[in-house]
Design a protein around this motif. Structure first.
Motif, mmCIF file in Angstrom:
data_model
loop_
_atom_site.group_PDB
_atom_site.id
_atom_site.type_symbol
_atom_site.label_atom_id
_atom_site.label_comp_id
_atom_site.label_asym_id
_atom_site.label_seq_id
_atom_site.Cartn_x
_atom_site.Cartn_y
_atom_site.Cartn_z
ATOM 1 N N ALA A 93 3.391 11.503 14.477
ATOM 2 C CA ALA A 93 2.239 12.242 13.815
ATOM 3 C C ALA A 93 0.922 11.403 13.866
ATOM 4 C CB ALA A 93 2.592 12.417 12.429
ATOM 5 N N GLU A 94 1.107 10.008 14.043
ATOM 6 C CA GLU A 94 -0.362 9.499 14.223
ATOM 7 C C GLU A 94 -0.826 9.687 15.660
ATOM 8 O OE1 GLU A 94 0.658 5.425 13.475
ATOM 9 O OE2 GLU A 94 1.099 5.493 11.126
ATOM 10 N N ARG A 95 -0.154 9.944 16.492
ATOM 11 C CA ARG A 95 -0.886 10.297 18.150
ATOM 12 C C ARG A 95 -0.493 11.590 18.505
ATOM 13 N NH1 ARG A 95 -4.546 6.407 17.764
ATOM 14 N NH2 ARG A 95 -3.772 4.618 16.924
ATOM 15 N N HIS A 96 -0.162 12.515 17.521
ATOM 16 C CA HIS A 96 0.218 13.905 17.922
ATOM 17 C C HIS A 96 -1.027 14.605 18.514
ATOM 18 C CE1 HIS A 96 1.942 17.786 17.883
ATOM 19 N NE2 HIS A 96 3.148 17.341 17.853
ATOM 20 N N PRO A 97 -0.928 15.390 19.251
ATOM 21 C CA PRO A 97 -2.319 16.105 19.990
ATOM 22 C C PRO A 97 -2.754 17.242 18.749
ATOM 23 C CG PRO A 97 -0.355 16.951 20.920
ATOM 24 C CD PRO A 97 0.231 15.616 20.328
ATOM 25 N N ASP A 98 -2.178 17.542 17.822
ATOM 26 C CA ASP A 98 -2.357 18.470 16.809
ATOM 27 C C ASP A 98 -2.808 17.792 15.363
ATOM 28 O OD1 ASP A 98 -1.960 20.384 18.454
ATOM 29 O OD2 ASP A 98 -0.002 20.843 17.753
ATOM 30 N N ARG A 99 -2.807 16.589 15.463
ATOM 31 C CA ARG A 99 -3.100 15.580 14.190
ATOM 32 C C ARG A 99 -4.446 15.995 13.581
ATOM 33 N NH1 ARG A 99 -4.066 12.308 18.357
ATOM 34 N NH2 ARG A 99 -6.241 11.247 18.338
ATOM 35 N N ASN A 100 -5.384 16.724 14.029
ATOM 36 C CA ASN A 100 -6.583 17.025 13.468
ATOM 37 C C ASN A 100 -6.517 18.326 12.918
ATOM 38 O OD1 ASN A 100 -7.748 14.705 14.372
ATOM 39 N ND2 ASN A 100 -8.428 15.447 16.164
ATOM 40 N N LEU B 138 0.911 -1.092 0.052
ATOM 41 C CA LEU B 138 0.141 -0.058 -0.022
ATOM 42 C C LEU B 138 0.936 1.251 0.056
ATOM 43 C CD1 LEU B 138 -3.276 0.598 0.367
ATOM 44 C CD2 LEU B 138 -2.553 1.334 2.824
ATOM 45 N N SER B 139 0.625 2.032 -0.982
ATOM 46 C CA SER B 139 1.444 3.494 -1.076
ATOM 47 C C SER B 139 0.639 4.707 -0.936
ATOM 48 C CB SER B 139 2.240 3.511 -2.331
ATOM 49 O OG SER B 139 3.137 2.328 -2.560
ATOM 50 N N GLN B 140 0.946 5.536 0.135
ATOM 51 C CA GLN B 140 0.154 6.872 0.190
ATOM 52 C C GLN B 140 0.622 7.614 -0.966
ATOM 53 O OE1 GLN B 140 0.149 8.588 4.026
ATOM 54 N NE2 GLN B 140 -0.590 10.610 3.241
ATOM 55 N N MET B 141 -0.458 8.125 -1.844
ATOM 56 C CA MET B 141 -0.264 8.866 -2.913
ATOM 57 C C MET B 141 -0.155 10.162 -2.793
ATOM 58 S SD MET B 141 -2.348 6.792 -5.955
ATOM 59 C CE MET B 141 -2.104 8.178 -7.261
ATOM 60 N N SER B 142 -1.440 10.672 -1.845
ATOM 61 C CA SER B 142 -1.425 11.935 -1.516
ATOM 62 C C SER B 142 -0.607 12.345 -0.393
ATOM 63 C CB SER B 142 -3.032 12.236 -1.275
ATOM 64 O OG SER B 142 -3.178 11.522 -0.046
ATOM 65 N N VAL B 143 -0.460 13.748 -0.289
ATOM 66 C CA VAL B 143 0.309 14.252 1.096
ATOM 67 C C VAL B 143 -0.617 15.036 1.951
ATOM 68 C CG1 VAL B 143 2.358 15.611 1.950
ATOM 69 C CG2 VAL B 143 2.772 14.061 -0.223
ATOM 70 N N ASP B 144 -0.642 14.685 3.085
ATOM 71 C CA ASP B 144 -1.432 15.421 4.070
ATOM 72 C C ASP B 144 -1.164 16.836 4.082
ATOM 73 O OD1 ASP B 144 -2.493 13.039 4.629
ATOM 74 O OD2 ASP B 144 -1.909 12.621 6.649
ATOM 75 N N HIS B 145 -2.244 17.872 4.193
ATOM 76 C CA HIS B 145 -2.083 19.053 4.473
ATOM 77 C C HIS B 145 -2.572 19.526 5.664
ATOM 78 C CE1 HIS B 145 -3.017 19.429 -0.136
ATOM 79 N NE2 HIS B 145 -1.830 19.416 -0.067
ATOM 80 N N SER B 146 -1.573 19.119 6.839
ATOM 81 C CA SER B 146 -1.862 19.328 8.094
ATOM 82 C C SER B 146 -0.584 19.882 8.923
ATOM 83 C CB SER B 146 -2.232 17.764 8.395
ATOM 84 O OG SER B 146 -0.890 17.007 8.393
ATOM 85 N N ALA B 147 -0.925 20.165 10.049
ATOM 86 C CA ALA B 147 0.163 20.652 10.796
ATOM 87 C C ALA B 147 1.070 19.549 11.214
ATOM 88 C CB ALA B 147 -0.272 21.345 12.244
ATOM 89 N N VAL B 148 0.700 18.348 11.663
ATOM 90 C CA VAL B 148 1.850 17.226 11.748
ATOM 91 C C VAL B 148 2.474 16.921 10.769
ATOM 92 C CG1 VAL B 148 0.453 16.355 13.984
ATOM 93 C CG2 VAL B 148 -0.338 15.516 11.528
ATOM 94 N N GLN B 149 2.096 16.909 9.435
ATOM 95 C CA GLN B 149 2.773 16.714 8.414
ATOM 96 C C GLN B 149 3.756 17.771 8.059
ATOM 97 O OE1 GLN B 149 2.423 13.774 6.237
ATOM 98 N NE2 GLN B 149 4.468 14.711 5.579
ATOM 99 N N GLU B 150 3.540 18.969 8.449
ATOM 100 C CA GLU B 150 4.758 20.011 8.265
ATOM 101 C C GLU B 150 5.654 19.587 9.225
ATOM 102 O OE1 GLU B 150 2.854 23.567 8.794
ATOM 103 O OE2 GLU B 150 1.918 23.651 6.505
ATOM 104 N N LEU B 151 5.349 19.084 10.633
ATOM 105 C CA LEU B 151 6.354 18.677 11.439
ATOM 106 C C LEU B 151 7.215 17.659 10.961
ATOM 107 C CD1 LEU B 151 4.326 19.316 14.806
ATOM 108 C CD2 LEU B 151 6.225 20.827 14.000
#
Length: 295
Positions: free
Chosen positions: A168-175, A144-157
């Protein structure tokens, strides 16, 4: 809310066999399902209304309705029409805010996949696009390969190297998303192209799936489902989209969960080998080159 459709589309030089399944659930916690989806050749879309905002469900419905109205069924889409519809969907969500009481906000993420004709040699492609943290994956039969890239605060981190993807999966700012339809007058989507060839499988989902299941668990469920399907001679009583959604709900279901699975088989002349440039981009909108996802 679930669908399971098989459809053959006869084109000038090839036949494309599509199978697409979709399922959506409000989850175990939320009282309202703010997710919406569209699954119909040539357009597949998942939208996740922004939780905690006014009219989140209406925002996702408005975005999906814009795509549903823009494309004739069973006809490959024009890439520029896809780009125009992304902007139209953004305007539709902005209109909700303008019509609402003072202070109300509407917004939605969007991930989508369109079967397009780029008007060049080997002209049939998949055109993927996303805004926010709803995702598009590809499945090659083994991984399985993730094609898209999240536009999120944790993705920037993650991009900055401050945290790992697992953290990032459990980060408090993941939403917290950094892009959404309805957030600004102009919308910037990641857009990219992939040649349509042979057998291909894609999975689109809202973040209600990925909050509960990591990529490894999603892949395990896909493998299990495919093995079960091979053993069944009269078809599965449950689709892959349903199986994934049900697993996310069982794992906690803290958010609405929506999954669209798209399979295609292109039957006809084999396309040329995939190179670095799969189409003549001089004939395409500049946005296709400028907004390809980060590596």
């Amino acid at each position: 809310m679930s669908i399971d459709v098989r459809r053959d589309v006869e084109l000038a030089d090839v036949t494309v066999q599509f199978r697409f399944t979709a399922h959506s659930d409000r989850g175990a916690v939320r009282k309202l399902n703010e997710d919406s989806y569209l699954a119909s050749v040539p357009m597949f879309v998942v939208a996740d209304g922004m939780g905690g905002h006014s009219f989140g469900d209406k925002a996702s419905q408005a975005a999906v309705a814009a795509f549903g109205a823009a494309f004739p069924t069973d006809v490959p889409a024009a890439p520029q029409r896809v780009l125009d519809t992304i902007r139209a969907a953004n305007d539709a969500v902005l209109d909700l805010t303008a019509e609402a009481d003072f202070g109300a906000i509407s917004g939605t993420t969007l991930t989508g996949l369109a079967f397009v004709d780029v008007g060049a040699e080997d002209n049939y492609h998949w055109m993927a696009f996303n805004i926010g943290d709803s995702r598009t994956y590809s499945w090659d039969g083994r991984s399985l390969s993730q094609m898209s890239v999240d536009h999120s605060a944790v993705q920037e981190l993650v991009d900055l190297g401050h945290i790992t993807k697992r953290e990032a999966e459990r980060h408090p700012d993941r939403n917290i998303v950094t892009r959404a339809l309805g957030a600004d007058d102009e919308v910037e989507a990641d857009v990219w192209l992939l040649p349509a060839k042979g057998h291909q499988t894609f999975l689109l989902c809202s973040d209600g799936l990925t909050k509960e299941l990591g990529d490894d668990e999603i892949a395990r469920i896909v493998v299990f489902h495919n093995a079960q399907e091979l053993r069944e001679s009269d078809g599965l009583p449950i689709t892959l989209a349903e199986r994934l959604v049900n697993a996310a709900v069982a794992a906690g279901g803290s958010d609405n969960v929506t999954v669209v699975v798209v399979e295609s088989d292109v039957i006809g002349p084999d396309p040329a080998p995939i190179g670095e440039d799969t189409v003549d981009r001089s004939s395409m909108a500049n946005q296709l080159e400028e907004t390809r996802p980060r590596v």
